[in-house]
Design a protein around this motif. Structure first.
Motif, PDB file in Angstrom:
ATOM      1  N   GLY A  79       0.793  -1.222   0.000  1.00 30.84           N
ATOM      2  CA  GLY A  79       0.000   0.000   0.000  1.00 30.84           C
ATOM      3  C   GLY A  79       0.828   1.275   0.000  1.00 30.84           C
ATOM      4  N   GLU A  80       2.055   1.200  -0.461  1.00 31.17           N
ATOM      5  CA  GLU A  80       2.899   2.387  -0.506  1.00 31.17           C
ATOM      6  C   GLU A  80       2.375   3.363  -1.552  1.00 31.17           C
ATOM      7  OE1 GLU A  80       6.832   0.989  -1.235  1.00 31.17           O
ATOM      8  OE2 GLU A  80       7.026   0.108   0.748  1.00 31.17           O
ATOM      9  N   ARG A  81       2.619   4.635  -1.322  1.00 30.29           N
ATOM     10  CA  ARG A  81       2.223   5.677  -2.261  1.00 30.29           C
ATOM     11  C   ARG A  81       3.484   6.358  -2.774  1.00 30.29           C
ATOM     12  NH1 ARG A  81      -3.012   5.585  -2.239  1.00 30.29           N
ATOM     13  NH2 ARG A  81      -4.228   5.425  -0.330  1.00 30.29           N
ATOM     14  N   LEU A  82       3.479   6.661  -4.066  1.00 29.36           N
ATOM     15  CA  LEU A  82       4.646   7.281  -4.677  1.00 29.36           C
ATOM     16  C   LEU A  82       4.419   8.764  -4.896  1.00 29.36           C
ATOM     17  CD1 LEU A  82       5.612   4.635  -7.375  1.00 29.36           C
ATOM     18  CD2 LEU A  82       6.507   4.901  -5.078  1.00 29.36           C
ATOM     19  N   MET A  83       5.478   9.518  -4.688  1.00 30.64           N
ATOM     20  CA  MET A  83       5.460  10.947  -4.969  1.00 30.64           C
ATOM     21  C   MET A  83       5.602  11.137  -6.476  1.00 30.64           C
ATOM     22  SD  MET A  83       5.182  12.180  -1.937  1.00 30.64           S
ATOM     23  CE  MET A  83       5.621  13.889  -2.048  1.00 30.64           C
ATOM     24  N   PRO A  84       5.198  12.287  -7.001  1.00 31.55           N
ATOM     25  CA  PRO A  84       5.308  12.525  -8.446  1.00 31.55           C
ATOM     26  C   PRO A  84       6.736  12.368  -8.990  1.00 31.55           C
ATOM     27  CG  PRO A  84       3.902  14.182  -7.455  1.00 31.55           C
ATOM     28  CD  PRO A  84       4.475  13.381  -6.334  1.00 31.55           C
ATOM     29  N   MET A  85       7.739  12.747  -8.224  1.00 29.12           N
ATOM     30  CA  MET A  85       9.123  12.601  -8.689  1.00 29.12           C
ATOM     31  C   MET A  85       9.510  11.124  -8.801  1.00 29.12           C
ATOM     32  SD  MET A  85      10.275  15.467  -9.519  1.00 29.12           S
ATOM     33  CE  MET A  85      12.006  15.196  -9.676  1.00 29.12           C
ATOM     34  N   ALA A  86       8.962  10.281  -7.946  1.00 32.36           N
ATOM     35  CA  ALA A  86       9.236   8.845  -8.041  1.00 32.36           C
ATOM     36  C   ALA A  86       8.626   8.277  -9.317  1.00 32.36           C
ATOM     37  CB  ALA A  86       8.684   8.115  -6.819  1.00 32.36           C
ATOM     38  N   TRP A  87       7.425   8.716  -9.651  1.00 29.31           N
ATOM     39  CA  TRP A  87       6.809   8.279 -10.912  1.00 29.31           C
ATOM     40  C   TRP A  87       7.649   8.716 -12.104  1.00 29.31           C
ATOM     41  CZ3 TRP A  87       3.466   4.583 -11.165  1.00 29.31           C
ATOM     42  CH2 TRP A  87       2.581   4.365 -10.131  1.00 29.31           C
ATOM     43  N   LEU A  88       8.135   9.955 -12.046  1.00 32.67           N
ATOM     44  CA  LEU A  88       8.986  10.460 -13.123  1.00 32.67           C
ATOM     45  C   LEU A  88      10.271   9.639 -13.232  1.00 32.67           C
ATOM     46  CD1 LEU A  88       9.523  12.597 -15.294  1.00 32.67           C
ATOM     47  CD2 LEU A  88      10.549  14.005 -13.486  1.00 32.67           C
ATOM     48  N   GLY A  89      10.843   9.274 -12.103  1.00 26.91           N
ATOM     49  CA  GLY A  89      12.039   8.447 -12.111  1.00 26.91           C
ATOM     50  C   GLY A  89      11.784   7.072 -12.699  1.00 26.91           C
ATOM     51  N   LEU A  90      10.643   6.482 -12.372  1.00 25.80           N
ATOM     52  CA  LEU A  90      10.303   5.170 -12.928  1.00 25.80           C
ATOM     53  C   LEU A  90      10.100   5.250 -14.436  1.00 25.80           C
ATOM     54  CD1 LEU A  90       7.880   3.782 -10.209  1.00 25.80           C
ATOM     55  CD2 LEU A  90      10.202   3.026 -10.703  1.00 25.80           C
ATOM     56  N   VAL A  91       9.477   6.325 -14.899  1.00 24.23           N
ATOM     57  CA  VAL A  91       9.298   6.511 -16.341  1.00 24.23           C
ATOM     58  C   VAL A  91      10.657   6.636 -17.023  1.00 24.23           C
ATOM     59  CG1 VAL A  91       8.447   8.130 -18.091  1.00 24.23           C
ATOM     60  CG2 VAL A  91       6.972   7.448 -16.184  1.00 24.23           C
ATOM     61  N   CYS A  92      11.576   7.362 -16.396  1.00 27.72           N
ATOM     62  CA  CYS A  92      12.924   7.510 -16.974  1.00 27.72           C
ATOM     63  C   CYS A  92      13.658   6.175 -17.031  1.00 27.72           C
ATOM     64  CB  CYS A  92      13.731   8.526 -16.169  1.00 27.72           C
ATOM     65  SG  CYS A  92      13.181  10.226 -16.383  1.00 27.72           S
ATOM     66  N   VAL A  93      13.530   5.371 -15.992  1.00 23.00           N
ATOM     67  CA  VAL A  93      14.167   4.050 -15.986  1.00 23.00           C
ATOM     68  C   VAL A  93      13.587   3.194 -17.108  1.00 23.00           C
ATOM     69  CG1 VAL A  93      14.388   1.894 -14.687  1.00 23.00           C
ATOM     70  CG2 VAL A  93      14.802   4.059 -13.551  1.00 23.00           C
ATOM     71  N   LEU A  94      12.271   3.164 -17.224  1.00 22.64           N
ATOM     72  CA  LEU A  94      11.635   2.368 -18.278  1.00 22.64           C
ATOM     73  C   LEU A  94      12.019   2.871 -19.673  1.00 22.64           C
ATOM     74  CD1 LEU A  94       8.093   1.834 -16.745  1.00 22.64           C
ATOM     75  CD2 LEU A  94       9.925   0.166 -16.970  1.00 22.64           C
ATOM     76  N   ALA A  95      12.073   4.188 -19.844  1.00 22.42           N
ATOM     77  CA  ALA A  95      12.475   4.741 -21.138  1.00 22.42           C
ATOM     78  C   ALA A  95      13.920   4.356 -21.462  1.00 22.42           C
ATOM     79  CB  ALA A  95      12.309   6.255 -21.144  1.00 22.42           C
ATOM     80  N   GLY A  96      14.776   4.366 -20.462  1.00 21.50           N
ATOM     81  CA  GLY A  96      16.165   3.975 -20.675  1.00 21.50           C
ATOM     82  C   GLY A  96      16.305   2.516 -21.064  1.00 21.50           C
ATOM     83  N   VAL A  97      15.536   1.647 -20.413  1.00 24.16           N
ATOM     84  CA  VAL A  97      15.580   0.218 -20.749  1.00 24.16           C
ATOM     85  C   VAL A  97      15.054  -0.008 -22.159  1.00 24.16           C
ATOM     86  CG1 VAL A  97      14.604  -2.037 -20.175  1.00 24.16           C
ATOM     87  CG2 VAL A  97      15.508  -0.580 -18.371  1.00 24.16           C
TER      88      VAL A  97
END
Length: 86
Positions: A52-70
């Protein structure tokens, strides 16, 4: 404790090496490296889904960057596909 040691050595170490070398054979070195970057988004997704963790907007942005890099790392090179005659 010996059974635990045997289980860890067979399942955690030996199986991991088999999977790693199979990935090297099928995906190559770049694809195998890319799978390591996917550990973070998978771990975060498990935390969100099961804890049930909640992510901050910067964490979402970081995950998008990781996925885009992969995706950028593993996207097939068009010139190689044409050269291979596919």
């Amino acid at each position: 404790s010996l059974v635990a040691l045997l289980g860890l050595s067979v399942f955690s170490t030996a199986l991991a090496f088999v999977i790693y070398f199979r990935l090297l054979q099928t995906l190559g070195s770049v694809g195998t490296t890319a799978q390591a970057y996917m550990r973070v988004p998978i771990g975060v997704a498990i935390g969100v889904l099961f804890l049930g963790e909640r992510l901050m907007p910067m964490a979402w942005l970081g995950l998008v960057c990781v996925l885009a890099g992969v995706i950028a790392m593993t996207w097939p090179d068009r010139t190689r596909i044409v050269a291979a005659g596919r």
